[in-house]
Design a protein around this motif. Structure first.
Motif, mmCIF file in Angstrom:
data_model
loop_
_atom_site.group_PDB
_atom_site.id
_atom_site.type_symbol
_atom_site.label_atom_id
_atom_site.label_comp_id
_atom_site.label_asym_id
_atom_site.label_seq_id
_atom_site.Cartn_x
_atom_site.Cartn_y
_atom_site.Cartn_z
ATOM 1 N N ARG A 236 0.830 -1.200 0.000
ATOM 2 C CA ARG A 236 0.000 0.000 0.000
ATOM 3 C C ARG A 236 0.866 1.252 0.000
ATOM 4 N NH1 ARG A 236 -2.802 -0.483 4.748
ATOM 5 N NH2 ARG A 236 -3.913 -2.210 3.760
ATOM 6 N N ALA A 237 1.990 1.196 0.705
ATOM 7 C CA ALA A 237 2.881 2.357 0.739
ATOM 8 C C ALA A 237 3.403 2.686 -0.651
ATOM 9 C CB ALA A 237 4.051 2.087 1.692
ATOM 10 N N VAL A 238 3.672 1.649 -1.444
ATOM 11 C CA VAL A 238 4.178 1.882 -2.799
ATOM 12 C C VAL A 238 3.102 2.491 -3.680
ATOM 13 C CG1 VAL A 238 5.071 0.776 -4.892
ATOM 14 C CG2 VAL A 238 5.936 0.089 -2.646
ATOM 15 N N VAL A 239 1.878 1.939 -3.638
ATOM 16 C CA VAL A 239 0.843 2.427 -4.555
ATOM 17 C C VAL A 239 0.254 3.759 -4.120
ATOM 18 C CG1 VAL A 239 0.253 0.164 -5.456
ATOM 19 C CG2 VAL A 239 -0.964 1.028 -3.452
ATOM 20 N N THR A 240 0.584 4.234 -2.927
ATOM 21 C CA THR A 240 0.195 5.593 -2.567
ATOM 22 C C THR A 240 1.289 6.591 -2.928
ATOM 23 O OG1 THR A 240 1.009 5.228 -0.316
ATOM 24 C CG2 THR A 240 -1.341 4.896 -0.695
ATOM 25 N N ALA A 241 2.473 6.103 -3.297
ATOM 26 C CA ALA A 241 3.578 6.995 -3.664
ATOM 27 C C ALA A 241 3.929 6.937 -5.145
ATOM 28 C CB ALA A 241 4.823 6.642 -2.842
ATOM 29 N N ARG A 242 3.591 5.819 -5.816
ATOM 30 C CA ARG A 242 3.937 5.647 -7.226
ATOM 31 C C ARG A 242 2.729 5.113 -7.996
ATOM 32 N NH1 ARG A 242 9.518 5.131 -8.236
ATOM 33 N NH2 ARG A 242 8.889 5.400 -10.421
ATOM 34 N N SER A 243 2.696 5.413 -9.279
ATOM 35 C CA SER A 243 1.720 4.801 -10.180
ATOM 36 C C SER A 243 2.402 3.634 -10.867
ATOM 37 C CB SER A 243 1.244 5.805 -11.234
ATOM 38 O OG SER A 243 0.467 6.819 -10.664
ATOM 39 N N LEU A 244 1.929 2.424 -10.625
ATOM 40 C CA LEU A 244 2.469 1.250 -11.287
ATOM 41 C C LEU A 244 1.749 1.114 -12.627
ATOM 42 C CD1 LEU A 244 2.531 -1.200 -8.249
ATOM 43 C CD2 LEU A 244 4.327 0.336 -9.047
ATOM 44 N N VAL A 245 2.492 1.310 -13.707
ATOM 45 C CA VAL A 245 1.903 1.387 -15.038
ATOM 46 C C VAL A 245 2.284 0.145 -15.825
ATOM 47 C CG1 VAL A 245 1.746 2.733 -17.167
ATOM 48 C CG2 VAL A 245 2.111 3.898 -14.972
ATOM 49 N N ALA A 246 1.280 -0.589 -16.289
ATOM 50 C CA ALA A 246 1.539 -1.818 -17.046
ATOM 51 C C ALA A 246 2.071 -1.463 -18.437
ATOM 52 C CB ALA A 246 0.282 -2.644 -17.160
ATOM 53 N N THR A 247 3.219 -1.989 -18.768
ATOM 54 C CA THR A 247 3.801 -1.729 -20.088
ATOM 55 C C THR A 247 3.195 -2.613 -21.169
ATOM 56 O OG1 THR A 247 5.601 -3.288 -19.593
ATOM 57 C CG2 THR A 247 5.999 -0.956 -19.137
ATOM 58 N N ASP A 248 2.434 -3.628 -20.765
ATOM 59 C CA ASP A 248 1.837 -4.535 -21.738
ATOM 60 C C ASP A 248 0.316 -4.489 -21.689
ATOM 61 O OD1 ASP A 248 1.684 -5.603 -19.220
ATOM 62 O OD2 ASP A 248 2.556 -7.546 -19.728
ATOM 63 N N GLY A 249 -0.241 -3.441 -21.100
ATOM 64 C CA GLY A 249 -1.690 -3.283 -21.022
ATOM 65 C C GLY A 249 -2.034 -1.850 -20.686
ATOM 66 N N GLU A 250 -3.229 -1.424 -21.051
ATOM 67 C CA GLU A 250 -3.629 -0.031 -20.843
ATOM 68 C C GLU A 250 -4.265 0.141 -19.471
ATOM 69 O OE1 GLU A 250 -5.864 1.524 -24.136
ATOM 70 O OE2 GLU A 250 -4.746 0.306 -25.564
ATOM 71 N N TRP A 251 -3.480 -0.052 -18.412
ATOM 72 C CA TRP A 251 -3.996 0.131 -17.068
ATOM 73 C C TRP A 251 -2.872 0.534 -16.133
ATOM 74 C CZ3 TRP A 251 -1.816 -3.046 -13.379
ATOM 75 C CH2 TRP A 251 -1.260 -4.253 -13.813
ATOM 76 N N ARG A 252 -3.268 1.058 -14.988
ATOM 77 C CA ARG A 252 -2.330 1.466 -13.941
ATOM 78 C C ARG A 252 -3.028 1.390 -12.601
ATOM 79 N NH1 ARG A 252 -0.224 7.083 -14.845
ATOM 80 N NH2 ARG A 252 -0.195 6.434 -17.021
ATOM 81 N N VAL A 253 -2.253 1.274 -11.544
ATOM 82 C CA VAL A 253 -2.783 1.386 -10.188
ATOM 83 C C VAL A 253 -1.837 2.273 -9.401
ATOM 84 C CG1 VAL A 253 -4.022 -0.814 -10.092
ATOM 85 C CG2 VAL A 253 -1.606 -0.755 -9.481
ATOM 86 N N GLY A 254 -2.405 3.030 -8.465
ATOM 87 C CA GLY A 254 -1.574 3.869 -7.621
ATOM 88 C C GLY A 254 -1.640 5.333 -8.003
ATOM 89 N N ARG A 255 -0.764 6.101 -7.387
ATOM 90 C CA ARG A 255 -0.731 7.537 -7.649
ATOM 91 C C ARG A 255 0.705 8.005 -7.498
ATOM 92 N NH1 ARG A 255 -4.841 9.191 -3.233
ATOM 93 N NH2 ARG A 255 -4.927 11.019 -4.559
ATOM 94 N N GLY A 256 1.037 9.111 -8.148
ATOM 95 C CA GLY A 256 2.386 9.637 -8.056
ATOM 96 C C GLY A 256 3.193 9.350 -9.302
ATOM 97 N N PRO A 257 4.510 9.522 -9.227
ATOM 98 C CA PRO A 257 5.369 9.300 -10.398
ATOM 99 C C PRO A 257 5.208 7.892 -10.947
ATOM 100 C CG PRO A 257 6.588 10.368 -8.623
ATOM 101 C CD PRO A 257 5.274 9.969 -8.042
ATOM 102 N N GLU A 258 5.277 7.792 -12.272
ATOM 103 C CA GLU A 258 5.064 6.503 -12.912
ATOM 104 C C GLU A 258 6.232 5.553 -12.706
ATOM 105 O OE1 GLU A 258 4.183 7.020 -17.021
ATOM 106 O OE2 GLU A 258 2.198 7.922 -16.641
ATOM 107 N N LEU A 259 5.890 4.281 -12.493
ATOM 108 C CA LEU A 259 6.863 3.211 -12.470
ATOM 109 C C LEU A 259 6.374 2.163 -13.466
ATOM 110 C CD1 LEU A 259 8.358 1.443 -9.306
ATOM 111 C CD2 LEU A 259 8.124 0.362 -11.524
ATOM 112 N N PRO A 260 6.874 2.213 -14.709
ATOM 113 C CA PRO A 260 6.422 1.253 -15.715
ATOM 114 C C PRO A 260 7.031 -0.124 -15.500
ATOM 115 C CG PRO A 260 8.063 2.747 -16.659
ATOM 116 C CD PRO A 260 7.801 3.225 -15.261
#
Length: 210
Positions: free
Chosen positions: A163-187
């Protein structure tokens, strides 16, 4: 209340793109169960191998999955706190060489007109398929949108470290059009994101090539 709705896997897609998306998870779960069973049919030695949880073998993980499928929330909670046996006694009694057949049977049962699979069923099945891919090169194909649905569900119920990670970073799927979280992108690949959120792997390394 957090604005998780912004991060739904399909939230940034055109409405026209969503026509093929069904709330019925049973076809996807059935397909993945058949794929896992096919891997075990071809490689029965994997049952003795570890998953990404070193203390849990593939055999134990498959029995855990068979016990979880279709179980109401209170049974899952009771097993989690040790109030019920895990795996279920009837699943624990299966011979090792019967596990693949049991998975095939569950997949076939999901083809019935009255059967429905929950997001919990999808989550448990996707995570095991991804574990077999990551730990043993099983090459089970998992649709990126399924990973997105599971990632969102996991993010909503994640433990403190995830939870700490997804409140600080946006985990962005490089192989799909979706993301979870907030903050700077982490593809990162969607499967790696799911395994992290499920507590099976560390934070995925940033995919700098994307």
């Amino acid at each position: 209340m957090t604005d998780w709705a912004r991060f739904l896997p399909l939230s940034n897609r055109d409405r026209a793109d969503d026509g093929g998306v069904s709330r019925d998870r049973s076809p996807a779960v059935a397909s993945l169960l058949s794929a896992i069973a096919a891997v075990l049919d071809a490689r029965p030695d994997l049952l003795a191998a570890p998953t990404l949880r070193p203390e849990v073998t593939v055999d134990a993980a498959v029995r855990e999955l068979l016990s979880e499928l279709g179980a109401p929330w209170w049974r899952r909670w009771a097993r989690g706190v040790g109030a019920l046996e895990s795996p279920r006694p009837e699943v624990a009694a299966f011979a090792d060489d019967a596990l693949a057949s049991a998975l095939h049977a569950r997949a076939a049962a999901l083809a019935g007109p009255e059967r429905r699979a929950s997001i919990h069923d999808l989550r448990a099945t996707v995570v095991l398929a991804l574990e077999l891919n990551a730990a043993h090169g099983a090459a089970i194909v998992v649709d990126p949108l399924l990973c997105g649905a599971v990632a969102l569900d996991l993010a909503l119920r994640s433990r403190l470290p995830e939870r700490a990670v997804v409140t600080a970073r946006s985990l962005v799927a490089t192989d799909g059009e979706w993301r979870v979280g907030r903050g700077p992108e982490l593809p990162a690949p969607g499967g790696a994101i799911v395994l992290f959120l499920a507590g099976r792997a560390d934070v995925p390394p940033e995919d700098s090539a994307h």
